[in-house]
Scaffold this motif. Structure first.
Motif, PDB file in Angstrom:
ATOM      1  N   LYS A 597       0.801  -1.223   0.000  1.00  0.00           N
ATOM      2  CA  LYS A 597       0.000   0.000   0.000  1.00  0.00           C
ATOM      3  C   LYS A 597       0.835   1.275   0.000  1.00  0.00           C
ATOM      4  N   GLY A 598       2.156   1.166  -0.190  1.00  0.00           N
ATOM      5  CA  GLY A 598       2.967   2.374  -0.216  1.00  0.00           C
ATOM      6  C   GLY A 598       4.392   2.128   0.228  1.00  0.00           C
ATOM      7  N   SER A 599       4.990   3.136   0.849  1.00  0.00           N
ATOM      8  CA  SER A 599       6.381   3.044   1.289  1.00  0.00           C
ATOM      9  C   SER A 599       6.595   3.944   2.499  1.00  0.00           C
ATOM     10  N   PHE A 600       7.712   3.687   3.195  1.00  0.00           N
ATOM     11  CA  PHE A 600       8.069   4.463   4.375  1.00  0.00           C
ATOM     12  C   PHE A 600       9.586   4.555   4.463  1.00  0.00           C
ATOM     13  N   PHE A 601      10.103   5.710   4.886  1.00  0.00           N
ATOM     14  CA  PHE A 601      11.531   5.828   5.133  1.00  0.00           C
ATOM     15  C   PHE A 601      11.765   6.664   6.385  1.00  0.00           C
ATOM     16  N   SER A 602      12.879   6.412   7.050  1.00  0.00           N
ATOM     17  CA  SER A 602      13.308   7.238   8.177  1.00  0.00           C
ATOM     18  C   SER A 602      14.825   7.350   8.133  1.00  0.00           C
ATOM     19  N   THR A 603      15.341   8.508   8.499  1.00  0.00           N
ATOM     20  CA  THR A 603      16.779   8.766   8.440  1.00  0.00           C
ATOM     21  C   THR A 603      17.225   9.551   9.661  1.00  0.00           C
ATOM     22  N   LEU A 604      18.216   9.004  10.373  1.00  0.00           N
ATOM     23  CA  LEU A 604      18.904   9.745  11.421  1.00  0.00           C
ATOM     24  C   LEU A 604      20.081  10.488  10.800  1.00  0.00           C
ATOM     25  N   TYR A 605      20.256  11.762  11.120  1.00  0.00           N
ATOM     26  CA  TYR A 605      21.350  12.521  10.513  1.00  0.00           C
ATOM     27  C   TYR A 605      22.049  13.400  11.543  1.00  0.00           C
ATOM     28  N   TYR A 606      23.293  13.737  11.208  1.00  0.00           N
ATOM     29  CA  TYR A 606      24.120  14.585  12.071  1.00  0.00           C
ATOM     30  C   TYR A 606      24.907  15.550  11.200  1.00  0.00           C
ATOM     31  N   GLN A 607      24.968  16.826  11.603  1.00  0.00           N
ATOM     32  CA  GLN A 607      25.736  17.850  10.901  1.00  0.00           C
ATOM     33  C   GLN A 607      26.657  18.551  11.894  1.00  0.00           C
ATOM     34  N   ASN A 608      27.937  18.576  11.600  1.00  0.00           N
ATOM     35  CA  ASN A 608      28.911  19.319  12.390  1.00  0.00           C
ATOM     36  C   ASN A 608      29.414  20.487  11.554  1.00  0.00           C
ATOM     37  N   ASP A 633      31.792  30.254  16.127  1.00  0.00           N
ATOM     38  CA  ASP A 633      32.825  29.221  16.169  1.00  0.00           C
ATOM     39  C   ASP A 633      32.331  27.889  15.618  1.00  0.00           C
ATOM     40  N   ARG A 634      31.188  27.443  16.117  1.00  0.00           N
ATOM     41  CA  ARG A 634      30.753  26.096  15.759  1.00  0.00           C
ATOM     42  C   ARG A 634      29.244  25.950  15.985  1.00  0.00           C
ATOM     43  N   ALA A 635      28.654  25.067  15.200  1.00  0.00           N
ATOM     44  CA  ALA A 635      27.261  24.684  15.405  1.00  0.00           C
ATOM     45  C   ALA A 635      27.124  23.206  15.079  1.00  0.00           C
ATOM     46  N   ARG A 636      26.102  22.597  15.632  1.00  0.00           N
ATOM     47  CA  ARG A 636      25.838  21.210  15.302  1.00  0.00           C
ATOM     48  C   ARG A 636      24.336  20.969  15.293  1.00  0.00           C
ATOM     49  N   SER A 637      23.946  19.965  14.540  1.00  0.00           N
ATOM     50  CA  SER A 637      22.542  19.616  14.433  1.00  0.00           C
ATOM     51  C   SER A 637      22.424  18.110  14.298  1.00  0.00           C
ATOM     52  N   PHE A 638      21.502  17.521  15.040  1.00  0.00           N
ATOM     53  CA  PHE A 638      21.193  16.105  14.831  1.00  0.00           C
ATOM     54  C   PHE A 638      19.684  15.948  14.851  1.00  0.00           C
ATOM     55  N   GLY A 639      19.197  15.021  14.007  1.00  0.00           N
ATOM     56  CA  GLY A 639      17.758  14.912  13.911  1.00  0.00           C
ATOM     57  C   GLY A 639      17.294  13.641  13.230  1.00  0.00           C
ATOM     58  N   LEU A 640      15.990  13.565  13.081  1.00  0.00           N
ATOM     59  CA  LEU A 640      15.335  12.429  12.442  1.00  0.00           C
ATOM     60  C   LEU A 640      14.319  12.959  11.453  1.00  0.00           C
ATOM     61  N   GLU A 641      14.414  12.492  10.200  1.00  0.00           N
ATOM     62  CA  GLU A 641      13.389  12.816   9.215  1.00  0.00           C
ATOM     63  C   GLU A 641      12.719  11.518   8.781  1.00  0.00           C
ATOM     64  N   ALA A 642      11.442  11.616   8.450  1.00  0.00           N
ATOM     65  CA  ALA A 642      10.691  10.433   8.048  1.00  0.00           C
ATOM     66  C   ALA A 642       9.607  10.848   7.070  1.00  0.00           C
ATOM     67  N   GLY A 643       9.207   9.909   6.225  1.00  0.00           N
ATOM     68  CA  GLY A 643       8.154  10.179   5.267  1.00  0.00           C
ATOM     69  C   GLY A 643       7.472   8.895   4.841  1.00  0.00           C
ATOM     70  N   THR A 644       6.213   9.013   4.468  1.00  0.00           N
ATOM     71  CA  THR A 644       5.474   7.846   3.994  1.00  0.00           C
ATOM     72  C   THR A 644       4.516   8.243   2.889  1.00  0.00           C
ATOM     73  N   ASN A 645       4.368   7.357   1.911  1.00  0.00           N
ATOM     74  CA  ASN A 645       3.367   7.468   0.864  1.00  0.00           C
ATOM     75  C   ASN A 645       2.432   6.282   0.996  1.00  0.00           C
ATOM     76  N   LEU A 646       1.155   6.559   1.202  1.00  0.00           N
ATOM     77  CA  LEU A 646       0.183   5.500   1.432  1.00  0.00           C
ATOM     78  C   LEU A 646      -0.953   5.571   0.417  1.00  0.00           C
ATOM     79  N   GLN A 647      -1.507   4.416   0.093  1.00  0.00           N
ATOM     80  CA  GLN A 647      -2.689   4.309  -0.753  1.00  0.00           C
ATOM     81  C   GLN A 647      -3.713   3.484   0.027  1.00  0.00           C
ATOM     82  N   PRO A 648      -4.355   4.079   1.059  1.00  0.00           N
ATOM     83  CA  PRO A 648      -5.286   3.312   1.894  1.00  0.00           C
ATOM     84  C   PRO A 648      -6.458   2.742   1.109  1.00  0.00           C
ATOM     85  N   ALA A 649      -6.860   3.450   0.041  1.00  0.00           N
ATOM     86  CA  ALA A 649      -7.954   2.984  -0.798  1.00  0.00           C
ATOM     87  C   ALA A 649      -7.694   3.429  -2.223  1.00  0.00           C
ATOM     88  N   SER A 650      -8.427   2.845  -3.163  1.00  0.00           N
ATOM     89  CA  SER A 650      -8.200   3.193  -4.564  1.00  0.00           C
ATOM     90  C   SER A 650      -8.480   4.659  -4.848  1.00  0.00           C
TER      91      SER A 650
END
Length: 805
Positions: A597-608, A633-650
């Motif tokens: 019925k579709g797809s799903f993805f999730s990604t953990l990421y880090y930026q220095n 001087d410095r920054a950092r970011s860490f996070g989680l992105e996710a997405g899904t495409n669903l076809q629950p019905a026609s």
């Protein structure tokens, strides 16, 4: 004769159930011994394919098409200059796509690959008639704030490609000139390999535009118009919203020609509410200057595009592109200020004044770009590609500040004019070589980039006043950038593992010459940019991936220009000629799941991030703030992105994307010679939802919501930003004609949509501004298609000019 030299293989690809031809199916010729790919092609509208110039040997054919099972033929033995008739190859629908293909006939809205996520542009009905920005803001890791600033994973720095060609410019400007109707796909490349330019600390966004897919003539045309919003904030004039675009394509034999043009008028009505105070510790005073009034935009752009591709023979291909465009933007801020100065200890008011500031800032630019590409394929299937691009951008504009008495606005207190001219010339030369080694591919190349900008800035004050530093408000700033780079990378596949690894070396030199400073400001850098990506299929429908890439966020000439501009009554803007570029390490781990019925993805990421560039405030005078660029001087970011495409019905499809990350910035800031320390961190999240209801064979109802939470900045925070939209689409003439009614920036009087508050503070100042834009805007978009447009329209893309607009 078609098969004059070498052996040949030809055949047909049909649907097993309907017995109809399948156009654009991927057919690959593989060596039977080790599955090495030696040739590839797409089927024609008739389902036919043909390969020529093949050396004798044993081969198999691999045939693939989205929604069908991939099929491998038996071994084909090719001798001498023989010809093999592969016959008709029948593809069967895959179980995961069977329901969608039979009932809805929709293509996949999103795909995940080793280094990127790909999204089909036309799934977002609310973007029709708009620009590429209206498509981008729906993607899971992309957000757009109230000022129109585009961010990817929370960062405003990323590289834009148009059909694989780099755009080393401000994303907002170049994407605003691409009509949404001309887009085929959007690719988010979050851990780019070494063959890409290292520009863009958040990664790369690649825009694929449409062109003809069938032989013969194809055309698509779109027109749109809009009504005023339900609330215009009492602006001086009603915003104008209308436009259209046309794309033509002709393919025949060795030629593939594409041409297009567009015009878009997209005014924005708005209002702003501001509150500011500054502290003068020497005089023991506090000065307050709250304000409110109109803040609206007149915007239009038009452009013409042309591309040509000529395939001289099986081994030599030439292509050329031309882009001519013009963009205009004027921002009117008619603001009423109520200034007062009080004793800091007793709060007793010492003086006060009410005045009206009418501020008009105009930016305008003409863009001319041309590109030429040549590709030669050798007998062993290795390729050599040479590319050249040239750009000229004629940028100019001014800021007009009129401080007027109030309520008698006919009397002028002071008039400040900042005119400027900022032309750019630049070019890029590139040579790439790719060859098969073992079971993979080795790619190497060299690139030379060069651009110059000659800025002339002036400053006039009426009536003349005594200003000791007035000389630094006018003059010239000439910038030159030169970059030499080499790269090599190897990619391949071993069983269930797909991989890419590479290294890029770059030598960059930057020079800024200022009219009032005899010493050039120079920066020379030598850097390595490694990258690696892995994709492992550990179970049917399950994939894991990992990636690393080192990136650089280069300074723009706007950020380097230290000559102040009086943006409006309370603000001076200026850059720093010694600003350092940002260097970023990107790392990510992801999981991809596909199901019926579709797809799903999730990604953990880090930026220095090293040397993060910040736009910060300081006090210039009691009623004027400096807005300057500097490095932390410095920054950092860490996070989680996710997405899904669903076809629950026609009849129902749902797309949901989200991103949550923690951003922290710390270190010393040098603000015009004064050092201060910053440390700020917080969680930020964004949600993008798009849902489509198929009401009948020709009716579609769609709704989408873009939400960005509040987020920290170097000196404060930006508030949340919400934009809901809806659209109703009706198609006619078997899909050739369509009408789309759009309801944009839905608010219904709740005063929560399409508005954002920006707040910053320091030891001696506080400023907050609420930007309020139009809501409940109704648009009508009409589109007509003569045959289908797909694939890539190979156009040149701005390398240098747009980022300075």
């Amino acid at each position: 004769m078609l098969f004059a030299q070498g052996g040949s293989i030809k055949g047909l690809v049909f649907d097993q159930q309907t017995k109809r031809p399948i156009a654009y199916a991927s057919v690959s010729v593989l060596k039977a011994a080790d599955s090495t790919v030696v040739a590839g092609s797409l089927t024609k509208a008739s389902g036919a394919f043909a390969f020529s110039g093949l050396t004798p040997g044993n081969y198999v054919l691999r045939v693939a098409f989205l929604g069908y099972h991939t099929k491998m033929t038996g071994t084909l033995n090719l001798t001498g200059n023989g010809q093999i008739e592969a016959g008709t190859i029948l593809l069967s629908l895959s179980e995961t796509a069977l329901d969608q293909v039979q009932v809805t006939g929709r293509h996949a809205d999103a795909l995940n690959k080793i280094d990127k996520q790909t999204y089909r542009a036309d799934q977002f009905e609310s973007a029709r008639g708009g620009t590429a920005i209206d498509v981008l803001k729906n993607l899971p890791s992309v957000t757009i704030n109230g000022e129109g600033e585009i961010s990817m994973r929370g960062s405003a720095g990323f590289l834009v490609l148009v059909n694989g060609k780099p755009v080393l410019t401000d994303a907002q400007t170049v994407l605003s000139q691409l009509p949404a109707n001309s887009l085929q796909n959007i690719e988010l490349i979050t851990a780019p390999s070494a063959k890409y330019d290292p520009d863009g600390k958040a990664g790369i966004i690649n825009i694929t535009t449409k062109k003809g897919a069938d032989d013969g003539f194809t055309m698509t045309a779109n027109a749109q118009a809009g009504l005023p919003s339900t609330g215009d904030h009492g602006n001086q004039e009603q915003p104008k919203r209308f436009g259209g675009d046309l794309t033509l394509n002709y393919r025949k034999g060795k030629w593939d020609l594409s041409a297009g043009g567009n015009y878009l008028r997209a005014d924005v009505a708005g209002y702003r509410e501001g509150d500011v105070y500054t502290l003068n510790f020497l005089n023991n005073t506090i000065t307050r200057f709250p304000s409110n009034g109109e803040r609206s935009f007149d915007k239009y752009n038009y452009a013409g595009r042309f591309s040509a591709s000529y395939k001289a023979d099986a081994r030599n291909t030439f292509s050329a592109g031309l882009f001519l465009g013009h963009r205009f933007q004027s921002r009117l801020a008619d603001i009423l200020y109520t200034n007062s100065t009080a004793d800091l200890t007793t709060q007793a008011v010492q003086k006060s004044i009410t005045y009206f500031n009418s501020n008009l800032q105009t930016k305008e630019g003409g863009f001319s770009l041309g590109s030429l590409d040549y590709t030669h394929t050798f007998a062993n299937k290795s390729t050599l590609t040479a590319s050249a691009l040239y750009e000229h951008a004629n940028l100019y504009g001014n800021s007009k500040n009129r401080n007027l008495q109030y309520p008698n606005t006919a009397d002028t207190i002071q008039y400040v004019l900042n005119p400027y001219k900022n032309p750019i010339n630049g070019y890029r030369l590139r040579l790439d070589y790719a060859t098969a080694i073992g079971t993979g591919k080795l790619e190497s190349g060299y690139q030379f980039r060069y651009d110059t900008q000659d800025g002339q800035f002036d400053y006039f004050v009426t009536p003349a006043v005594s200003q000791p530093d007035a000389a630094r408000f006018r003059g010239s700033a000439r910038a030159k950038n030169q970059i030499n780079s080499f790269y090599t990378q190897y990619s391949g596949r071993e069983s269930k593992l797909e991989y890419t690894a590479g290294l890029r070396y770059e030598y960059a030199a930057r020079t800024v010459n200022l009219s009032y400073d005899p010493t050039p400001h120079q920066l020379k850098l030598s850097n390595l940019f490694p990258s690696a990506n892995l994709l492992y299929t550990f179970k049917e429908g399950w994939q894991a991936k990992a990636g690393y890439s080192r990136r650089v966020q280069r300074t723009t000439n706007f950020e380097l220009n230290p000559i102040p501009e009086r943006e409006h009554s309370e603000t001076l803007e200026q850059g720093d000629p010694d600003l350092l570029p940002e260097f970023v390490d990107l790392a990510e781990l992801g999981l991809v799941r596909t199901f019926s019925k579709g797809s799903f993805f999730s990604t953990l990421y880090y930026q220095n991030i090293q040397n993060p560039i910040q736009r910060v405030n300081s006090v210039y005078a009691d009623t004027i703030l400096n807005r300057v660029f500097t490095n932390a001087d410095r920054a950092r970011s860490f996070g989680l992105e996710a997405g899904t495409n669903l076809q629950p019905a026609s009849w129902w499809s749902l797309y949901l994307g989200g991103n949550i990350y923690n951003y922290k910035i710390n270190g010393s800031l040098n603000i015009l010679g004064v050092t201060s320390y910053v440390s700020n961190a917080n969680w930020v999240y964004s949600i993008n939802v798009n849902t489509n209801f198929r009401l009948g064979p020709a009716w579609n109802l769609q709704g989408n919501v873009n939400y960005l939470s509040r987020r920290p900045t170097a000196q404060g925070e930006d508030s949340r930003f919400l934009v809901p939209n809806a659209s109703l689409r009706k198609s006619f003439m078997n899909g050739r004609f369509a009408a789309t009614l759009q309801w944009q920036n839905i608010d219904l009087g709740m005063k929560r949509s399409n508005r954002q508050r920006i707040t910053t503070w320091g030891n001696d100042f506080y400023t907050t501004t609420n930007y309020i834009y139009e809501t409940d805007v109704v648009m009508l978009n009409l589109s007509f298609n003569l045959n289908k447009l797909r694939g890539k329209m190979k156009l040149p893309a701005s390398e240098f000019g747009d980022k300075e607009f």
